[in-house]
Motif scaffolding. Structure first.
Motif, PDB file in Angstrom:
ATOM      1  N   THR A  11       2.451 -28.781  -7.580  1.00 45.54           N
ATOM      2  CA  THR A  11       1.625 -29.707  -7.362  1.00 45.54           C
ATOM      3  C   THR A  11       1.482 -30.263  -5.861  1.00 45.54           C
ATOM      4  O   THR A  11       0.492 -30.321  -5.364  1.00 45.54           O
ATOM      5  CB  THR A  11       2.151 -30.621  -8.170  1.00 45.54           C
ATOM      6  N   THR A  12       2.423 -30.120  -5.256  1.00 48.65           N
ATOM      7  CA  THR A  12       2.570 -30.436  -3.909  1.00 48.65           C
ATOM      8  C   THR A  12       2.824 -29.221  -2.751  1.00 48.65           C
ATOM      9  O   THR A  12       2.113 -29.197  -1.788  1.00 48.65           O
ATOM     10  CB  THR A  12       3.781 -31.456  -3.525  1.00 48.65           C
ATOM     11  N   ASN A  13       3.552 -28.357  -3.206  1.00 53.13           N
ATOM     12  CA  ASN A  13       3.723 -27.331  -2.432  1.00 53.13           C
ATOM     13  C   ASN A  13       3.963 -25.960  -3.414  1.00 53.13           C
ATOM     14  O   ASN A  13       4.188 -26.202  -4.261  1.00 53.13           O
ATOM     15  CB  ASN A  13       5.242 -27.481  -1.632  1.00 53.13           C
ATOM     16  N   GLY A 195       9.400 -31.545 -10.495  1.00 55.07           N
ATOM     17  CA  GLY A 195       8.798 -31.243  -9.419  1.00 55.07           C
ATOM     18  C   GLY A 195       7.916 -32.126  -8.640  1.00 55.07           C
ATOM     19  O   GLY A 195       8.165 -33.425  -8.912  1.00 55.07           O
ATOM     20  N   GLY A 196       6.931 -31.879  -8.157  1.00 60.00           N
ATOM     21  CA  GLY A 196       5.991 -32.749  -7.354  1.00 60.00           C
ATOM     22  C   GLY A 196       5.136 -33.575  -8.458  1.00 60.00           C
ATOM     23  O   GLY A 196       4.821 -34.668  -8.241  1.00 60.00           O
ATOM     24  N   GLY A 197       4.627 -33.000  -9.456  1.00 62.19           N
ATOM     25  CA  GLY A 197       3.948 -33.756 -10.389  1.00 62.19           C
ATOM     26  C   GLY A 197       4.146 -33.412 -11.776  1.00 62.19           C
ATOM     27  O   GLY A 197       3.582 -34.118 -12.643  1.00 62.19           O
ATOM     28  N   GLY A 224       7.474 -36.063  -8.580  1.00 59.87           N
ATOM     29  CA  GLY A 224       7.525 -36.654  -7.329  1.00 59.87           C
ATOM     30  C   GLY A 224       6.912 -37.599  -6.938  1.00 59.87           C
ATOM     31  O   GLY A 224       6.965 -38.533  -6.275  1.00 59.87           O
ATOM     32  N   VAL A 225       5.257 -37.321  -6.848  1.00 63.20           N
ATOM     33  CA  VAL A 225       4.155 -38.113  -6.549  1.00 63.20           C
ATOM     34  C   VAL A 225       4.436 -39.464  -7.437  1.00 63.20           C
ATOM     35  O   VAL A 225       3.975 -40.546  -6.554  1.00 63.20           O
ATOM     36  CB  VAL A 225       2.845 -37.419  -7.165  1.00 63.20           C
ATOM     37  N   ASP A 226       4.812 -39.802  -8.475  1.00 65.06           N
ATOM     38  CA  ASP A 226       5.031 -40.861  -9.130  1.00 65.06           C
ATOM     39  C   ASP A 226       6.126 -41.745  -8.337  1.00 65.06           C
ATOM     40  O   ASP A 226       6.165 -43.031  -8.366  1.00 65.06           O
ATOM     41  CB  ASP A 226       5.374 -40.538 -10.565  1.00 65.06           C
ATOM     42  N   PHE A 227       7.111 -41.063  -7.964  1.00 64.24           N
ATOM     43  CA  PHE A 227       8.184 -41.806  -7.122  1.00 64.24           C
ATOM     44  C   PHE A 227       7.657 -42.431  -5.678  1.00 64.24           C
ATOM     45  O   PHE A 227       7.612 -43.397  -5.252  1.00 64.24           O
ATOM     46  CB  PHE A 227       9.359 -40.822  -6.547  1.00 64.24           C
ATOM     47  N   ASP A 228       6.797 -41.350  -5.182  1.00 64.78           N
ATOM     48  CA  ASP A 228       6.154 -41.941  -3.861  1.00 64.78           C
ATOM     49  C   ASP A 228       5.180 -42.971  -4.044  1.00 64.78           C
ATOM     50  O   ASP A 228       4.916 -44.083  -3.354  1.00 64.78           O
ATOM     51  CB  ASP A 228       5.195 -40.443  -3.424  1.00 64.78           C
ATOM     52  N   ASP A 229       4.497 -42.940  -5.294  1.00 71.55           N
ATOM     53  CA  ASP A 229       3.752 -44.157  -5.825  1.00 71.55           C
ATOM     54  C   ASP A 229       4.587 -45.398  -5.845  1.00 71.55           C
ATOM     55  O   ASP A 229       3.705 -46.695  -5.341  1.00 71.55           O
ATOM     56  CB  ASP A 229       2.798 -43.736  -7.046  1.00 71.55           C
ATOM     57  N   LEU A 268      16.192 -40.681   2.005  1.00 69.62           N
ATOM     58  CA  LEU A 268      17.146 -41.464   1.112  1.00 69.62           C
ATOM     59  C   LEU A 268      17.945 -40.534   0.279  1.00 69.62           C
ATOM     60  O   LEU A 268      18.822 -40.985  -0.313  1.00 69.62           O
ATOM     61  CB  LEU A 268      16.497 -42.559   0.253  1.00 69.62           C
ATOM     62  N   SER A 269      17.604 -39.291   0.189  1.00 69.88           N
ATOM     63  CA  SER A 269      18.466 -38.317  -0.579  1.00 69.88           C
ATOM     64  C   SER A 269      19.622 -38.103   0.204  1.00 69.88           C
ATOM     65  O   SER A 269      20.746 -37.779  -0.171  1.00 69.88           O
ATOM     66  CB  SER A 269      17.618 -36.961  -0.806  1.00 69.88           C
ATOM     67  N   GLY A 270      19.560 -38.097   1.598  1.00 72.36           N
ATOM     68  CA  GLY A 270      20.861 -38.001   2.624  1.00 72.36           C
ATOM     69  C   GLY A 270      21.368 -39.306   3.141  1.00 72.36           C
ATOM     70  O   GLY A 270      22.366 -39.415   3.364  1.00 72.36           O
ATOM     71  N   GLY A 337      11.791 -30.001  -6.044  1.00 67.45           N
ATOM     72  CA  GLY A 337      12.391 -30.699  -4.985  1.00 67.45           C
ATOM     73  C   GLY A 337      12.711 -32.072  -5.622  1.00 67.45           C
ATOM     74  O   GLY A 337      13.527 -32.732  -4.730  1.00 67.45           O
ATOM     75  N   GLN A 338      12.267 -32.876  -6.404  1.00 72.51           N
ATOM     76  CA  GLN A 338      12.437 -34.262  -6.702  1.00 72.51           C
ATOM     77  C   GLN A 338      14.052 -34.201  -7.224  1.00 72.51           C
ATOM     78  O   GLN A 338      14.649 -35.197  -7.309  1.00 72.51           O
ATOM     79  CB  GLN A 338      11.400 -34.666  -7.614  1.00 72.51           C
ATOM     80  N   SER A 339      14.425 -33.117  -7.952  1.00 72.44           N
ATOM     81  CA  SER A 339      15.773 -33.074  -8.717  1.00 72.44           C
ATOM     82  C   SER A 339      16.773 -33.269  -7.243  1.00 72.44           C
ATOM     83  O   SER A 339      18.160 -33.296  -7.791  1.00 72.44           O
ATOM     84  CB  SER A 339      15.990 -31.974  -9.444  1.00 72.44           C
TER      85      SER A 339
HETATM   86  P1  AMP Z   1       8.336 -28.929  -5.679  1.00 76.08           P
HETATM   87  O1  AMP Z   1       6.976 -29.310  -6.466  1.00 76.08           O
HETATM   88  O2  AMP Z   1       9.258 -28.428  -6.527  1.00 76.08           O
HETATM   89  O3  AMP Z   1       7.847 -28.281  -4.249  1.00 76.08           O
HETATM   90  O4  AMP Z   1       8.619 -30.665  -5.290  1.00 76.08           O
HETATM   91  C1  AMP Z   1       8.028 -31.439  -4.569  1.00 76.08           C
HETATM   92  C2  AMP Z   1       8.450 -32.756  -4.756  1.00 76.08           C
HETATM   93  O5  AMP Z   1       9.917 -32.969  -4.328  1.00 76.08           O
HETATM   94  C3  AMP Z   1       7.797 -33.785  -3.795  1.00 76.08           C
HETATM   95  O6  AMP Z   1       7.300 -34.995  -4.505  1.00 76.08           O
HETATM   96  C4  AMP Z   1       8.634 -33.929  -2.787  1.00 76.08           C
HETATM   97  O7  AMP Z   1       8.906 -35.400  -2.204  1.00 76.08           O
HETATM   98  C5  AMP Z   1       9.936 -33.971  -3.773  1.00 76.08           C
HETATM   99  N1  AMP Z   1      11.221 -33.590  -2.619  1.00 76.08           N
HETATM  100  C6  AMP Z   1      11.445 -32.593  -1.842  1.00 76.08           C
HETATM  101  N2  AMP Z   1      12.702 -32.753  -1.276  1.00 76.08           N
HETATM  102  C7  AMP Z   1      13.131 -33.880  -1.756  1.00 76.08           C
HETATM  103  C8  AMP Z   1      14.524 -34.695  -1.463  1.00 76.08           C
HETATM  104  N3  AMP Z   1      15.205 -34.071  -0.678  1.00 76.08           N
HETATM  105  N4  AMP Z   1      14.630 -35.527  -2.045  1.00 76.08           N
HETATM  106  C9  AMP Z   1      13.746 -36.273  -3.073  1.00 76.08           C
HETATM  107  N5  AMP Z   1      12.560 -35.500  -3.313  1.00 76.08           N
HETATM  108  C10 AMP Z   1      12.463 -34.421  -2.500  1.00 76.08           C
END
Ligand code: AMP
Length: 639
Positions: A11-13, A195-197, A224-229, A268-270, A337-339
């Motif tokens: 969704t994002t990458n 993931g992102g979406g 992840g997009v929902d977390f950003d929102d 904030l993950s780190g 990524g969001q995990s």
């Molecule tokens: P993916 O679709 O697996 O590439 O995941 C992308 C999502 O993971 C996006 O919403 C990113 O903001 C989120 N993401 C990437 N790295 C981190 C991280 N270190 N901590 C929290 N979320 C992350």
């Protein structure tokens, strides 16, 4: 012949990987990046930008930058989710002729397949540059919880990008492959993919080279997009409170805040606290205004706790569907990524009673798994054959008179599978029958996704109830539905035509399934997409699997034959008025099962023997038999 790669179309990458010299690796691009942003844009010069170039200019050009398009794929324009999305997305969504979602960028209308194709084409280009050779085949991953329409759309996108799509593979299954292949494991694992979406959870048994999905589920609108929102909304509210300025209607400001929110969330993950500083976001009475706020990990967790809880509720449900206790799960893989968010890891650890495995890279596992599959399907590997046994993520069914769904294939149905049903006419000389097919977990059809409307036409004139049309529904190993029909009396194949329609049971019998964009956007260099969703092989599958004489592989479990008489509990079958039917395409024009090597098992009508198309993804037999054979092979270590 070019090379075959695995593509995690996120969704994002997005990420691509390849197996070389027997080892999978992620393809890195110039500058060392291993992922490409799934972003498409058109700048003010009319240039099309994809990936990093598109993402870089998003803040200045938000209305012409398409991000997170994967969230829209295969959805109905009138659905509640799209309604919500339209309020937060910075680019314009328009309705297609069949109620599909299209996007408008600088007055050009694109289908989502075209947008995804642009991203896939970019991945193909950069992979070719990095590898120094042609890339023309791919395994593309999708969320396990994608429905038939969404899977079809990804296939179409691959074709538009000049890629031979070897297989559409579920993301958690790909991650399991990356984790388990070559380790000779005998484990039951849970793959938690945030993931992102999208969010997916799958329970998978690994026995050597056999990967068998036991249950799968998820939420295609949680990522992840929902977390950003959540962070973005908090910043908007904080700014409104402190300055009285409402930025929520300023698209450029919203895009800048969204980007800053994501960066803060990742940081904030780190770290325990971070500062969100966005200079000159608006003009106040006393001059330019900045956003300058501190966000702590604690606050982020408070803002997003319910999202993580939703994932855990899904895990609980899928474990129950798998008939598995937490103790029976040997490993939990976290991917997406969001995990990486500490709250996610903590909640999963608390719920499962054990920390997650460190065995896979959360960003790369899906792409790596896809590359392993691609390598095997492309015939490049003679040793590492893989058997995948997947399940249907959501029930598929047809509408009953009372509006509820008659389930033909239940959730977690092992794939491939087929069912037959006999339909009959309810009026004298009825020439056509219409059948709506839905996918989803709701009891009422209106709450599920309408996959399409089939019209069986050219039925011979006869008194009502005399003509019996036997319909065979066949779901392949990718979860894609095929359908054929025949007149039981004559044995003739009945012409069947797919129509897409509006949700909620209001059907539009439009003759064309070619999305509007293909017509409107004449300058688009992508070819017009072919008619989309359900595939309909034109050969006589049905006659090989008739109720009277099922011809099945020796010792295989016979297909479930549905009752032939219509009862009050039967699906509602509607007569289609002749005048309401648009010209139908010839049988040869109908969308057919993709001709390429799809990694699925087709049935050879002559022998009625399963005909595995590839060395990989061998799912040669139906149902229990397949599982028995797979189990046996696992025991003896054979292929
Ligand atoms: P993916 O679709 O697996 O590439 O995941 C992308 C999502 O993971 C996006 O919403 C990113 O903001 C989120 N993401 C990437 N790295 C981190 C991280 N270190 N901590 C929290 N979320 C992350």
């Amino acid at each position: 012949m070019g090379k075959a790669i695995g593509i995690d179309l996120g969704t994002t990458n997005s990420c691509a990987a390849i197996v070389e010299n027997g080892k999978p690796r992620v393809i890195t691009y110039k500058g060392g990046a291993s992922t490409i942003p799934s972003v498409f844009a058109i700048n003010e010069k009319g240039e099309r930008l994809v990936g990093q170039d598109a993402k870089k200019q998003a803040q200045l050009n938000p209305t012409n930058t398409v991000a997170a398009a994967k969230r829209l794929i295969g959805r109905n324009f009138h659905s509640k989710t799209i309604e919500k999305i339209r309020q937060v997305f910075t680019y314009e969504l328009v309705e297609g002729e069949s109620s599909e979602v299209l996007v408008k960028v600088r007055d050009q209308v694109f289908t989502l397949e075209q947008i995804s194709a642009a991203i896939l084409r970019k991945i193909k280009e950069v992979a070719e540059e990095a590898l120094g050779c042609e890339v023309d085949q791919a395994v593309i991953t999708v969320p396990a919880y994608f429905n038939d329409r969404q899977r079809q759309a990804v296939r179409t996108a691959g074709k538009l990008a000049s890629l031979k799509v070897l297989r559409v593979l579920n993301e958690p299954t790909a991650a399991a492959l990356a984790y388990g292949l070559g380790r000779n494991l005998n484990q039951r694992i849970a793959v938690y993919d945030l993931g992102g979406g999208t969010f997916d959870i799958s329970v998978i048994d690994i026995k050597g080279r056999i990967f068998e999905v036991v249950a799968t589920g998820g939420d295609t609108f949680l990522g992840g997009v929902d977390f950003d929102d959540r962070v973005m909304q908090w910043v908007l509210e904080t700014f409104l409170k402190s300055t009285g300025v409402d930025l929520s209607f300023d698209r450029v400001a919203v895009q800048r805040i969204r980007d800053a929110a994501e960066a803060a969330k990742i940081e904030l993950s780190g770290a325990m606290r971070t500062r969100i500083h966005i200079p000159y976001i608006a003009n106040g009475e006393t001059g330019p205004l900045d956003i300058d706020v501190e966000l702590t990990r604690e606050k982020l967790e408070e803002l997003t706790m319910d999202l993580v809880d939703r994932t855990i509720a899904n895990v609980d449900r899928i474990l129950r569907e798998a008939g598995s206790s937490k103790a029976q799960i040997d490993e939990v893989l976290l991917v997406g990524g969001q995990s990486r968010m500490p709250l996610v890891q903590r909640k999963v650890t608390d719920f499962m009673g054990r920390p997650p495995s460190k065995g896979v890279h959360p960003d790369e596992a899906v792409g790596i798994g896809a590359s392993i599959m691609a390598h095997s399907l492309a015939g490049a590997s003679s040793t590492e054959e893989v058997t995948l046994l997947d399940v249907l993520p959501m029930p598929i069914g047809i509408n009953k008179v009372d509006g509820s769904m008659h389930v033909l294939f239940p959730k977690n149905q092992p794939l491939p599978d087929y069912k037959t049903r006999t339909l009959t006419t309810s009026k004298d000389n009825q020439r056509s029958i219409m059948l709506r097919i839905y996918q989803g977990e709701a009891t009422l059809c209106a709450d599920n996704e309408l996959l399409g409307t089939f019209v069986f036409s050219g039925i011979r004139p006869a008194p009502k109830g005399k003509v019996q049309i036997e319909v065979t529904f066949h779901i392949d190993s990718e979860g894609i539905l095929n359908l054929t029909a025949r007149d039981k009396g004559t044995g003739q194949t009945v012409e069947s035509t797919l129509k897409l329609g509006k949700a909620g049971g209001v059907e539009v019998l439009s003759g064309s399934t070619v999305p509007t964009a293909a017509k409107k956007d004449e300058t688009a260099d992508e070819p017009a997409p072919p008619p989309m969703p359900l595939t309909m092989p034109t050969s006589g599958l049905a006659s090989e699997f008739s109720a009277e004489a099922p011809v099945a592989p020796p010792a295989a479990e016979p297909p479930a034959i549905e009752p032939t008489a219509l009862t009050p509990d039967e699906p509602s079958l509607e007569e289609v008025k002749p005048e309401s039917i648009e010209p139908l395409p010839n049988a040869s024009d109908a969308p057919t099962t993709p001709p390429e090597n799809t990694g699925k098992t087709d049935v050879d009508p002559k022998s009625a023997q399963p005909k595995p198309e590839t060395k990989a993804a061998l799912v040669p037999e139906q149902g229990v038999w397949a599982r028995f054979v797979a189990w046996l092979k696992g025991l003896i270590g054979g292929k």
